[in-house]
Design a protein around this motif. Structure first.
Motif, PDB file in Angstrom:
ATOM      1  N   CYS A   7       0.856  -1.173   0.000  1.00  0.00           N
ATOM      2  CA  CYS A   7       0.000   0.000   0.000  1.00  0.00           C
ATOM      3  C   CYS A   7       0.902   1.236   0.000  1.00  0.00           C
ATOM      4  N   ALA A   8       0.483   2.251  -0.727  1.00  0.00           N
ATOM      5  CA  ALA A   8       1.262   3.484  -0.813  1.00  0.00           C
ATOM      6  C   ALA A   8       0.332   4.651  -1.038  1.00  0.00           C
ATOM      7  N   ILE A  17      -4.601  13.156  -3.165  1.00  0.00           N
ATOM      8  CA  ILE A  17      -3.718  12.050  -2.824  1.00  0.00           C
ATOM      9  C   ILE A  17      -4.571  10.913  -2.285  1.00  0.00           C
ATOM     10  N   GLU A  18      -4.236   9.672  -2.659  1.00  0.00           N
ATOM     11  CA  GLU A  18      -5.026   8.504  -2.274  1.00  0.00           C
ATOM     12  C   GLU A  18      -4.115   7.372  -1.850  1.00  0.00           C
ATOM     13  N   ALA A  19      -4.656   6.450  -1.070  1.00  0.00           N
ATOM     14  CA  ALA A  19      -3.969   5.210  -0.756  1.00  0.00           C
ATOM     15  C   ALA A  19      -4.272   4.198  -1.856  1.00  0.00           C
ATOM     16  N   VAL A  20      -3.222   3.617  -2.455  1.00  0.00           N
ATOM     17  CA  VAL A  20      -3.393   2.690  -3.576  1.00  0.00           C
ATOM     18  C   VAL A  20      -2.550   1.438  -3.345  1.00  0.00           C
ATOM     19  N   GLU A  21      -2.812   0.436  -4.129  1.00  0.00           N
ATOM     20  CA  GLU A  21      -1.964  -0.755  -4.143  1.00  0.00           C
ATOM     21  C   GLU A  21      -0.929  -0.597  -5.242  1.00  0.00           C
ATOM     22  N   ALA A  22       0.326  -0.980  -4.952  1.00  0.00           N
ATOM     23  CA  ALA A  22       1.411  -0.811  -5.921  1.00  0.00           C
ATOM     24  C   ALA A  22       2.401  -1.961  -5.776  1.00  0.00           C
ATOM     25  N   PRO A  23       3.208  -2.212  -6.808  1.00  0.00           N
ATOM     26  CA  PRO A  23       4.229  -3.261  -6.693  1.00  0.00           C
ATOM     27  C   PRO A  23       5.316  -2.865  -5.687  1.00  0.00           C
ATOM     28  N   PRO A  93      14.417  15.148  -3.115  1.00  0.00           N
ATOM     29  CA  PRO A  93      12.991  15.189  -3.467  1.00  0.00           C
ATOM     30  C   PRO A  93      12.608  14.388  -4.703  1.00  0.00           C
ATOM     31  N   ARG A  94      13.447  14.394  -5.736  1.00  0.00           N
ATOM     32  CA  ARG A  94      13.040  13.681  -6.959  1.00  0.00           C
ATOM     33  C   ARG A  94      12.971  12.171  -6.742  1.00  0.00           C
ATOM     34  N   ASP A  95      13.689  11.643  -5.737  1.00  0.00           N
ATOM     35  CA  ASP A  95      13.683  10.210  -5.458  1.00  0.00           C
ATOM     36  C   ASP A  95      12.769   9.850  -4.294  1.00  0.00           C
ATOM     37  N   ALA A  96      12.054  10.812  -3.745  1.00  0.00           N
ATOM     38  CA  ALA A  96      11.315  10.621  -2.504  1.00  0.00           C
ATOM     39  C   ALA A  96      10.163   9.640  -2.669  1.00  0.00           C
ATOM     40  N   ARG A  97      10.121   8.614  -1.788  1.00  0.00           N
ATOM     41  CA  ARG A  97       9.056   7.610  -1.828  1.00  0.00           C
ATOM     42  C   ARG A  97       8.662   7.202  -0.404  1.00  0.00           C
ATOM     43  N   CYS A  98       8.805   8.088   0.573  1.00  0.00           N
ATOM     44  CA  CYS A  98       8.645   7.713   1.981  1.00  0.00           C
ATOM     45  C   CYS A  98       7.204   7.442   2.396  1.00  0.00           C
ATOM     46  N   PHE A  99       6.213   7.730   1.529  1.00  0.00           N
ATOM     47  CA  PHE A  99       4.823   7.446   1.873  1.00  0.00           C
ATOM     48  C   PHE A  99       4.374   6.103   1.284  1.00  0.00           C
ATOM     49  N   ALA A 100       5.265   5.128   1.291  1.00  0.00           N
ATOM     50  CA  ALA A 100       4.955   3.781   0.812  1.00  0.00           C
ATOM     51  C   ALA A 100       5.434   2.765   1.839  1.00  0.00           C
ATOM     52  N   GLN A 101       4.761   1.611   1.892  1.00  0.00           N
ATOM     53  CA  GLN A 101       5.134   0.608   2.890  1.00  0.00           C
ATOM     54  C   GLN A 101       6.528   0.050   2.645  1.00  0.00           C
ATOM     55  N   TRP A 102       6.953  -0.015   1.405  1.00  0.00           N
ATOM     56  CA  TRP A 102       8.337  -0.345   1.071  1.00  0.00           C
ATOM     57  C   TRP A 102       8.862   0.738   0.144  1.00  0.00           C
ATOM     58  N   GLN A 103      10.096   1.091   0.315  1.00  0.00           N
ATOM     59  CA  GLN A 103      10.693   2.071  -0.588  1.00  0.00           C
ATOM     60  C   GLN A 103      12.151   1.695  -0.848  1.00  0.00           C
ATOM     61  N   TYR A 308      -1.603   9.404  11.546  1.00  0.00           N
ATOM     62  CA  TYR A 308      -2.727   8.867  10.778  1.00  0.00           C
ATOM     63  C   TYR A 308      -2.322   7.548  10.116  1.00  0.00           C
ATOM     64  N   PRO A 309      -3.243   6.591  10.015  1.00  0.00           N
ATOM     65  CA  PRO A 309      -2.949   5.387   9.221  1.00  0.00           C
ATOM     66  C   PRO A 309      -2.888   5.754   7.743  1.00  0.00           C
ATOM     67  N   LEU A 310      -2.182   4.948   6.983  1.00  0.00           N
ATOM     68  CA  LEU A 310      -2.006   5.229   5.563  1.00  0.00           C
ATOM     69  C   LEU A 310      -3.342   5.320   4.826  1.00  0.00           C
ATOM     70  N   ALA A 311      -4.324   4.550   5.258  1.00  0.00           N
ATOM     71  CA  ALA A 311      -5.631   4.584   4.596  1.00  0.00           C
ATOM     72  C   ALA A 311      -6.283   5.958   4.690  1.00  0.00           C
ATOM     73  N   ARG A 312      -5.843   6.793   5.646  1.00  0.00           N
ATOM     74  CA  ARG A 312      -6.414   8.128   5.831  1.00  0.00           C
ATOM     75  C   ARG A 312      -5.419   9.213   5.393  1.00  0.00           C
ATOM     76  N   VAL A 313      -4.632   8.910   4.400  1.00  0.00           N
ATOM     77  CA  VAL A 313      -3.581   9.844   3.999  1.00  0.00           C
ATOM     78  C   VAL A 313      -4.149  11.174   3.516  1.00  0.00           C
ATOM     79  N   ALA A 314      -5.282  11.156   2.822  1.00  0.00           N
ATOM     80  CA  ALA A 314      -5.873  12.417   2.366  1.00  0.00           C
ATOM     81  C   ALA A 314      -6.267  13.285   3.555  1.00  0.00           C
ATOM     82  N   GLU A 315      -6.808  12.656   4.582  1.00  0.00           N
ATOM     83  CA  GLU A 315      -7.172  13.384   5.800  1.00  0.00           C
ATOM     84  C   GLU A 315      -5.924  13.932   6.494  1.00  0.00           C
TER      85      GLU A 315
END
Length: 333
Positions: A7-8, A17-23, A93-103, A308-315
């Motif tokens: 989830c990211a 911004i939304e919580a989505v499923e990603a590889p 910043p261009r490599d930033a991926r910290c809002f994902a469960q794996w990065q 906040y949990p990731l599912a509430r990222v927009a909030e």
């Protein structure tokens, strides 16, 4: 590691911004796969999401624009890190991926955390590190002299401004004036050592600085808001031959900003800008920030909630945008 999806958070459109499923990404040579624990929202993330600073296509990469994160190494393609290491992630910043469960993070953008330390507290070392880096430019003692007997004025006391307040006290500035429109932030600033707090909903930042300095102005004025209006106010609040430090983002991504050359001409300050701490060789400022937090020299307790949990990222992003809490974090576990 058997996981193939995660989830990211993902920017799907301007202001959305939304919580989505990603590889789950895979590291290459010189990179490390980090299982994220927590990421925090920076003011610059709000600019990227809402103000046109993102120039790429939508949807953006999963996890972007998060660049403040802590987690555990799952897989490493660099000898500096091994599975199980607890790390602070400070990607450019261009490599930033910290809002994902794996990065996947370049090894050069990771710092190992002390054994037994609280990673949730040390997450704040990213923001603190940017202010340490900035203070070296804004007030280099070898050039500006000792801070004793001097006044610093800080316009804006979000998390960055509050850390500037703590650093000013550690540097032995004799008088610290801070201004903001959020009473809760001003209360924290007083706890962090501010001598004068100014609620700009009622009072003038410039007038308060002048009153506190007998009409001379502050030796150092730091802008930590990011508005053209406040950048001009900093020029009006600085002492003749003083120093001005601009930390806040530009107000707009394109075109000229309104700025008062007349005020700069009249007061003749030294003006410094600061950004891109992530590019500092050796990440020295972030390492110093880790030491200050771990030792207790800088207290980050006011910044540990809300989470906040990731599912509430927009909030979570909306809470950051409306200045709810000291520092908004996202739980990625």
């Amino acid at each position: 590691m058997g996981d193939t999806t995660m989830c990211a958070a993902q920017l799907v459109a301007p202001g959305r911004i939304e919580a989505v499923e990603a590889p789950v990404p895979r590291p290459r040579e010189g990179e490390v796969l980090v299982r994220s624990r927590r990421g925090s929202i920076c003011g610059s993330d709000l600019h990227v999401m809402h103000d046109g600073f993102y120039r790429g296509t939508y949807p953006a990469a999963p996890g972007y624009p998060g660049h403040e994160g802590v987690g555990v190494v799952e897989d490493s393609r660099d000898p500096a890190f091994a599975p199980g290491d607890v790390v602070l992630a400070v990607p450019v910043p261009r490599d930033a991926r910290c809002f994902a469960q794996w990065q996947v993070v370049k090894a050069a953008s990771l710092i190992g955390l002390p054994r037994g330390a609280d990673p949730d507290r040390l997450l704040l070392a990213q923001q603190l590190g940017t202010t340490i880096f900035a203070m070296r430019r804004f007030w280099p003692p070898a050039v500006a002299g000792p801070a004793e007997g001097r006044t610093v004025a800080i316009c804006g006391v979000g998390s960055a401004g509050l850390f500037f307040t703590a650093l000013a006290r550690l540097a032995d500035f004799s008088r610290i004036v801070v201004a903001d429109r959020a009473p809760s932030r001003l209360d924290i600033a007083a706890e962090f050592g501010a001598d004068v707090v100014v609620d700009v909903r009622r009072d003038s930042f410039v007038d308060a600085v002048m009153e506190s300095t007998g009409g001379e102005g502050a030796d150092l004025v730091i802008e930590a808001v990011g508005y053209d209006e406040t950048r001009v106010q900093c020029l009006q609040a600085v002492k003749t031959w003083g120093r001005v430090g601009y930390f806040g983002f530009p107000e707009r991504p394109d075109g000229p900003s309104t700025w008062s050359y007349n005020d700069a001409w009249a007061r003749r300050p030294t003006i410094e800008h600061s950004h891109s701490t992530q590019a500092e060789p050796g990440l020295t400022a972030f390492r110093e920030a880790i030491d200050l937090i771990h030792s207790g020299a800088v207290d980050v307790t006011p910044f540990l909630d809300p989470v906040y949990p990731l599912a509430r990222v927009a909030e979570a992003f909306e809470a950051a945008r409306t200045q709810q809490g000291g520092k908004i974090a996202i739980d990625l576990r």
